[in-house]
Design a protein around this motif. Structure first.
Motif, PDB file in Angstrom:
ATOM      1  N   THR A  31    -100.027  36.642 -15.759  1.00 35.69           N
ATOM      2  CA  THR A  31     -99.886  36.591 -17.213  1.00 35.69           C
ATOM      3  C   THR A  31     -98.708  35.690 -17.570  1.00 35.69           C
ATOM      4  O   THR A  31     -97.847  35.420 -16.724  1.00 35.69           O
ATOM      5  N   PRO A  32     -98.626  35.229 -18.824  1.00 32.00           N
ATOM      6  CA  PRO A  32     -97.467  34.433 -19.241  1.00 32.00           C
ATOM      7  C   PRO A  32     -96.133  35.162 -19.051  1.00 32.00           C
ATOM      8  O   PRO A  32     -95.112  34.522 -18.788  1.00 32.00           O
ATOM      9  N   ILE A  33     -96.128  36.499 -19.168  1.00 31.82           N
ATOM     10  CA  ILE A  33     -94.887  37.243 -18.990  1.00 31.82           C
ATOM     11  C   ILE A  33     -94.409  37.167 -17.539  1.00 31.82           C
ATOM     12  O   ILE A  33     -93.210  37.236 -17.256  1.00 31.82           O
ATOM     13  N   ASP A  34     -95.353  37.019 -16.589  1.00 32.93           N
ATOM     14  CA  ASP A  34     -94.974  36.791 -15.194  1.00 32.93           C
ATOM     15  C   ASP A  34     -94.249  35.457 -15.052  1.00 32.93           C
ATOM     16  O   ASP A  34     -93.291  35.336 -14.290  1.00 32.93           O
ATOM     17  N   TYR A  35     -94.717  34.470 -15.791  1.00 35.16           N
ATOM     18  CA  TYR A  35     -94.111  33.140 -15.764  1.00 35.16           C
ATOM     19  C   TYR A  35     -92.693  33.179 -16.336  1.00 35.16           C
ATOM     20  O   TYR A  35     -91.803  32.477 -15.859  1.00 35.16           O
ATOM     21  N   ILE A  36     -92.480  34.035 -17.336  1.00 32.90           N
ATOM     22  CA  ILE A  36     -91.205  34.054 -18.068  1.00 32.90           C
ATOM     23  C   ILE A  36     -90.191  35.014 -17.457  1.00 32.90           C
ATOM     24  O   ILE A  36     -89.006  34.681 -17.330  1.00 32.90           O
ATOM     25  N   THR A  37     -90.608  36.217 -17.075  1.00 29.64           N
ATOM     26  CA  THR A  37     -89.656  37.220 -16.570  1.00 29.64           C
ATOM     27  C   THR A  37     -90.002  37.747 -15.175  1.00 29.64           C
ATOM     28  O   THR A  37     -89.295  38.624 -14.667  1.00 29.64           O
ATOM     29  N   GLY A  38     -91.077  37.238 -14.578  1.00 24.49           N
ATOM     30  CA  GLY A  38     -91.468  37.759 -13.277  1.00 24.49           C
ATOM     31  C   GLY A  38     -92.048  39.149 -13.356  1.00 24.49           C
ATOM     32  O   GLY A  38     -92.115  39.864 -12.348  1.00 24.49           O
ATOM     33  N   GLY A  39     -92.455  39.549 -14.552  1.00 24.86           N
ATOM     34  CA  GLY A  39     -93.059  40.862 -14.724  1.00 24.86           C
ATOM     35  C   GLY A  39     -92.074  42.009 -14.575  1.00 24.86           C
ATOM     36  O   GLY A  39     -92.472  43.168 -14.423  1.00 24.86           O
ATOM     37  N   GLY A  40     -90.756  41.712 -14.602  1.00 28.11           N
ATOM     38  CA  GLY A  40     -89.752  42.771 -14.473  1.00 28.11           C
ATOM     39  C   GLY A  40     -89.738  43.426 -13.111  1.00 28.11           C
ATOM     40  O   GLY A  40     -89.431  44.616 -12.998  1.00 28.11           O
ATOM     41  N   ARG A  41     -90.032  42.659 -12.070  1.00 30.91           N
ATOM     42  CA  ARG A  41     -90.087  43.258 -10.729  1.00 30.91           C
ATOM     43  C   ARG A  41     -89.247  42.492  -9.701  1.00 30.91           C
ATOM     44  O   ARG A  41     -89.430  42.640  -8.496  1.00 30.91           O
ATOM     45  N   LEU A  42     -88.303  41.680 -10.160  1.00 30.77           N
ATOM     46  CA  LEU A  42     -87.480  40.896  -9.245  1.00 30.77           C
ATOM     47  C   LEU A  42     -86.283  41.715  -8.764  1.00 30.77           C
ATOM     48  O   LEU A  42     -85.665  42.442  -9.546  1.00 30.77           O
ATOM     49  N   PRO A  43     -85.919  41.621  -7.482  1.00 36.53           N
ATOM     50  CA  PRO A  43     -84.796  42.422  -6.948  1.00 36.53           C
ATOM     51  C   PRO A  43     -83.455  41.934  -7.466  1.00 36.53           C
ATOM     52  O   PRO A  43     -83.264  40.742  -7.764  1.00 36.53           O
ATOM     53  N   ALA A  44     -82.496  42.844  -7.539  1.00 39.06           N
ATOM     54  CA  ALA A  44     -81.184  42.533  -8.116  1.00 39.06           C
ATOM     55  C   ALA A  44     -80.455  41.456  -7.332  1.00 39.06           C
ATOM     56  O   ALA A  44     -79.824  40.567  -7.918  1.00 39.06           O
ATOM     57  N   TRP A  45     -80.524  41.514  -5.993  1.00 38.94           N
ATOM     58  CA  TRP A  45     -79.767  40.540  -5.197  1.00 38.94           C
ATOM     59  C   TRP A  45     -80.278  39.122  -5.420  1.00 38.94           C
ATOM     60  O   TRP A  45     -79.485  38.168  -5.496  1.00 38.94           O
ATOM     61  N   ALA A  46     -81.602  38.975  -5.537  1.00 35.90           N
ATOM     62  CA  ALA A  46     -82.178  37.647  -5.764  1.00 35.90           C
ATOM     63  C   ALA A  46     -81.805  37.128  -7.146  1.00 35.90           C
ATOM     64  O   ALA A  46     -81.479  35.947  -7.324  1.00 35.90           O
ATOM     65  N   LEU A  47     -81.835  38.006  -8.159  1.00 29.51           N
ATOM     66  CA  LEU A  47     -81.439  37.608  -9.505  1.00 29.51           C
ATOM     67  C   LEU A  47     -79.958  37.229  -9.542  1.00 29.51           C
ATOM     68  O   LEU A  47     -79.568  36.258 -10.216  1.00 29.51           O
ATOM     69  N   GLY A  48     -79.131  37.989  -8.829  1.00 32.14           N
ATOM     70  CA  GLY A  48     -77.707  37.682  -8.773  1.00 32.14           C
ATOM     71  C   GLY A  48     -77.446  36.326  -8.128  1.00 32.14           C
ATOM     72  O   GLY A  48     -76.638  35.530  -8.617  1.00 32.14           O
ATOM     73  N   MET A  49     -78.135  36.046  -7.023  1.00 28.04           N
ATOM     74  CA  MET A  49     -77.995  34.748  -6.374  1.00 28.04           C
ATOM     75  C   MET A  49     -78.501  33.637  -7.281  1.00 28.04           C
ATOM     76  O   MET A  49     -77.968  32.518  -7.267  1.00 28.04           O
ATOM     77  N   SER A  50     -79.510  33.938  -8.082  1.00 29.45           N
ATOM     78  CA  SER A  50     -80.046  32.942  -9.009  1.00 29.45           C
ATOM     79  C   SER A  50     -79.036  32.622 -10.111  1.00 29.45           C
ATOM     80  O   SER A  50     -78.852  31.457 -10.481  1.00 29.45           O
ATOM     81  N   ILE A  51     -78.374  33.665 -10.641  1.00 28.86           N
ATOM     82  CA  ILE A  51     -77.323  33.446 -11.644  1.00 28.86           C
ATOM     83  C   ILE A  51     -76.198  32.616 -11.039  1.00 28.86           C
ATOM     84  O   ILE A  51     -75.694  31.657 -11.647  1.00 28.86           O
ATOM     85  N   PHE A  52     -75.814  32.965  -9.821  1.00 27.32           N
ATOM     86  CA  PHE A  52     -74.765  32.209  -9.126  1.00 27.32           C
ATOM     87  C   PHE A  52     -75.170  30.759  -8.912  1.00 27.32           C
ATOM     88  O   PHE A  52     -74.396  29.826  -9.193  1.00 27.32           O
ATOM     89  N   ALA A  53     -76.387  30.536  -8.412  1.00 26.25           N
ATOM     90  CA  ALA A  53     -76.849  29.176  -8.135  1.00 26.25           C
ATOM     91  C   ALA A  53     -76.969  28.353  -9.413  1.00 26.25           C
ATOM     92  O   ALA A  53     -76.777  27.135  -9.396  1.00 26.25           O
ATOM     93  N   THR A  54     -77.289  29.012 -10.523  1.00 29.79           N
ATOM     94  CA  THR A  54     -77.343  28.305 -11.801  1.00 29.79           C
ATOM     95  C   THR A  54     -75.954  27.827 -12.209  1.00 29.79           C
ATOM     96  O   THR A  54     -75.794  26.713 -12.726  1.00 29.79           O
ATOM     97  N   TYR A  55     -74.945  28.652 -11.959  1.00 30.12           N
ATOM     98  CA  TYR A  55     -73.569  28.245 -12.235  1.00 30.12           C
ATOM     99  C   TYR A  55     -73.166  27.050 -11.361  1.00 30.12           C
ATOM    100  O   TYR A  55     -72.549  26.092 -11.821  1.00 30.12           O
ATOM    101  N   VAL A  56     -73.524  27.139 -10.063  1.00 27.78           N
ATOM    102  CA  VAL A  56     -73.101  26.097  -9.122  1.00 27.78           C
ATOM    103  C   VAL A  56     -74.121  24.961  -9.144  1.00 27.78           C
ATOM    104  O   VAL A  56     -74.925  24.815  -8.241  1.00 27.78           O
ATOM    105  N   SER A  57     -74.098  24.188 -10.173  1.00 22.28           N
ATOM    106  CA  SER A  57     -74.947  23.001 -10.251  1.00 22.28           C
ATOM    107  C   SER A  57     -74.249  21.866  -9.522  1.00 22.28           C
ATOM    108  O   SER A  57     -73.181  22.036  -8.937  1.00 22.28           O
ATOM    109  N   SER A  58     -74.860  20.679  -9.540  1.00 22.30           N
ATOM    110  CA  SER A  58     -74.183  19.524  -8.958  1.00 22.30           C
ATOM    111  C   SER A  58     -72.929  19.196  -9.752  1.00 22.30           C
ATOM    112  O   SER A  58     -72.049  18.483  -9.267  1.00 22.30           O
ATOM    113  N   ILE A  59     -72.828  19.718 -10.998  1.00 25.02           N
ATOM    114  CA  ILE A  59     -71.590  19.573 -11.757  1.00 25.02           C
ATOM    115  C   ILE A  59     -70.455  20.236 -10.981  1.00 25.02           C
ATOM    116  O   ILE A  59     -69.345  19.713 -10.898  1.00 25.02           O
TER     117      ILE A  59
END
Length: 494
Positions: A31-59
């Motif tokens: 569904t489109p909600i899977d595309y946008i939020t992953g259906g609310g089933r993503l693990p905390a550690w992966a989301l945390g690493m994703s937030i971190f990786a978003t901060y650490v851009s090539s900038i």
């Protein structure tokens, strides 16, 4: 300079692997909600690493070492504000958005102030992401150009297309899981590089510290209250407002709050991503300082064209290709791309979500079939990716990508954080105070950001550092809106 076959192989295998891995999530969305939020089933550690990786851009990966090499650790003060912003996010922002359960970060503003607030905030967000993606693509091109003479425009176009493919096809799940992989890689790559720089110094770490201390390279900036310069206080206040805006009204963060299984896991992921960035950003500044001391000891190892501080962003990639052992060079180049690709994919996915939820569905076609929603998401991802490539090409030639990005972030912020705080912390039901506050905030932002233009025409200027545009713009929105709202409520009570 030619890239050895083993390094080229490592790099290409990584890039192709990430694109393929991310694109594979195309077959897992229902569904489109899977595309946008992953259906609310993503693990905390992966989301945390994703937030971190978003901060650490090539900038971060290139501009932070470049900033430390060029001057000192003044830019690290930005990171010191993140824990406080993270606390506010966990305490207030995460519960708020989990309760609302809207895929859009800006639905709340519409509920509080009306349609205009949602359009205004979402538009400012899209402009900010375009500027961010453009800066990142340019910084991704710098190492390849400095090391191998490859065309910067060609590199921007090629890498942009690669990220667009998996971000467009895979949705938020592709973004989060590739971010998790890339976050690990960039930490390993940065640590490895720092250790090798120290290893190359005859006196080791103590020599690095001694030279850096003598040259005042470890300074966090002046502690004076001169608000026209990049002092400790200017960067700290700027960082606090930018990070509160990230956690409070940035669409990509809100999607991660909603992607967690529970509110508790959403809070854990927020703490993980925000706190992990602080020591890693410190590592990048240490790399820049270590590079400075290294080339102080071995100036003959640095080409003449890179000895100017105007080319500071290119020194780290040059060290990577000229000094690191074969194989590690390919890994480090892959780490640089990992840093950039993670943030690019996040921006593309969140921007597509904003276009669908805040514009297409809300005002053009409210009852779209799910199949058409997917098409809008794909098309929006492609358009934003293409536009960011063009912005990246426009960045070609700037002296400091970090300064350019910070300036654009302040301008395009538009005081959105002030409008959000006005909605959360006040009770006025009239939209007039909010609209008036936004107008005043935009005037302040323009007044600070366009200082050179105003000065050229003989107009009065505020003599403030441009990073303060977002600070004073946000404060103007909130204070003006709060005072007018209080006055309106008093009049109504009479």
């Amino acid at each position: 300079m030619n890239l050895p076959i083993i390094d080229l192989t490592v790099f290409l295998v990584y890039v192709i692997g990430i694109i393929g891995f991310g694109a594979s999530f195309y077959f897992k969305k229902r569904t489109p909600i899977d595309y946008i939020t992953g259906g609310g089933r993503l693990p905390a550690w992966a989301l945390g690493m994703s937030i971190f990786a978003t901060y650490v851009s090539s900038i971060s990966f290139l501009a932070l070492p470049g900033s430390a090499y060029q001057s000192n650790w003044n830019g690290f003060v930005f990171s010191l504000s993140i824990p406080l912003a993270g606390f506010v996010a966990v305490k207030y922002f995460v519960p708020l958005y989990r309760k609302l359960q809207s895929p859009s970060a800006y639905a709340y503003l519409e509920n509080r102030f009306g349609v205009w607030a949602r359009v205004y905030a979402s538009t400012c967000y899209l402009l900010t992401q375009l500027a961010r993606m453009g800066a990142i693509m340019y910084l991704l091109a710098l190492p390849m150009n400095a090391l191998f003479g490859w065309s910067i425009p060609l590199i921007i176009i090629a890498t942009g297309i690669g990220v667009v493919i998996y971000a467009m096809l895979g949705g938020i799940e592709a973004v989060v899981w590739t971010d998790a992989v890339q976050g690990v890689l960039l930490i390993i790559g940065a640590l490895t590089c720092f250790v090798l720089i120290i290893w190359e110094m005859p006196g080791g770490f103590s020599q690095v510290y001694e030279i850096a201390h003598e040259q005042n390279k470890l300074s966090l900036g002046s502690f004076s209250f001169d608000w026209s310069q990049s002092t400790f206080w200017v960067i700290l206040v700027y960082g606090l407002f930018i990070n509160l805006q990230n956690f409070g009204v940035d669409q990509s963060y809100i999607q991660r709050y909603l992607g967690a299984k529970t509110e508790s896991e959403a809070k854990i992921s927020t703490w993980l991503g925000s706190l992990l960035y602080v020591p890693v950003s410190l590592l990048f500044f240490m790399i820049g300082t270590a590079l400075f001391t290294y080339y102080q000891q071995f100036p003959e190892n640095l080409p003449i064209e890179l000895q100017s501080f105007e080319n500071a962003d290119k020194v780290f990639p040059y060290f990577i290709v000229s000094t690191l052992p074969k194989g590690l060079t390919g890994l480090m180049i892959a780490a640089i791309f990992a840093a950039g690709m993670s943030t690019l994919s996040t921006s593309i996915n969140s921007s597509a979500t904003v276009i669908l939820e805040d514009h297409v569905k809300k005002y053009l076609f409210p009852k779209l079939p799910k199949a058409v929603e997917f098409k809008v998401l794909y098309l929006s991802s492609f358009i934003m990716g293409l536009a960011s490539i063009l912005i990246g090409l426009a960045f070609n030639g700037v002296s400091s990508a970090l300064d350019a990005w910070w300036a654009l972030a302040s301008i395009f912020s538009g005081g959105i954080l002030g409008l959000f705080l006005l909605g959360v912390l006040t009770q006025s039901e009239s939209i007039i105070p909010a609209i008036t506050g936004v107008i005043c905030g935009l005037i302040i932002i323009a007044w600070i950001s366009l200082e050179e233009l105003l000065r050229a025409y003989g107009w009065p200027v505020l003599e403030l550092h441009k990073n303060l545009a977002i600070v004073l713009g946000t404060m103007a929105v909130f204070i003006v809106g709060f005072v007018l709202g209080w006055m309106v409520n008093r009049v109504r009570a009479i």
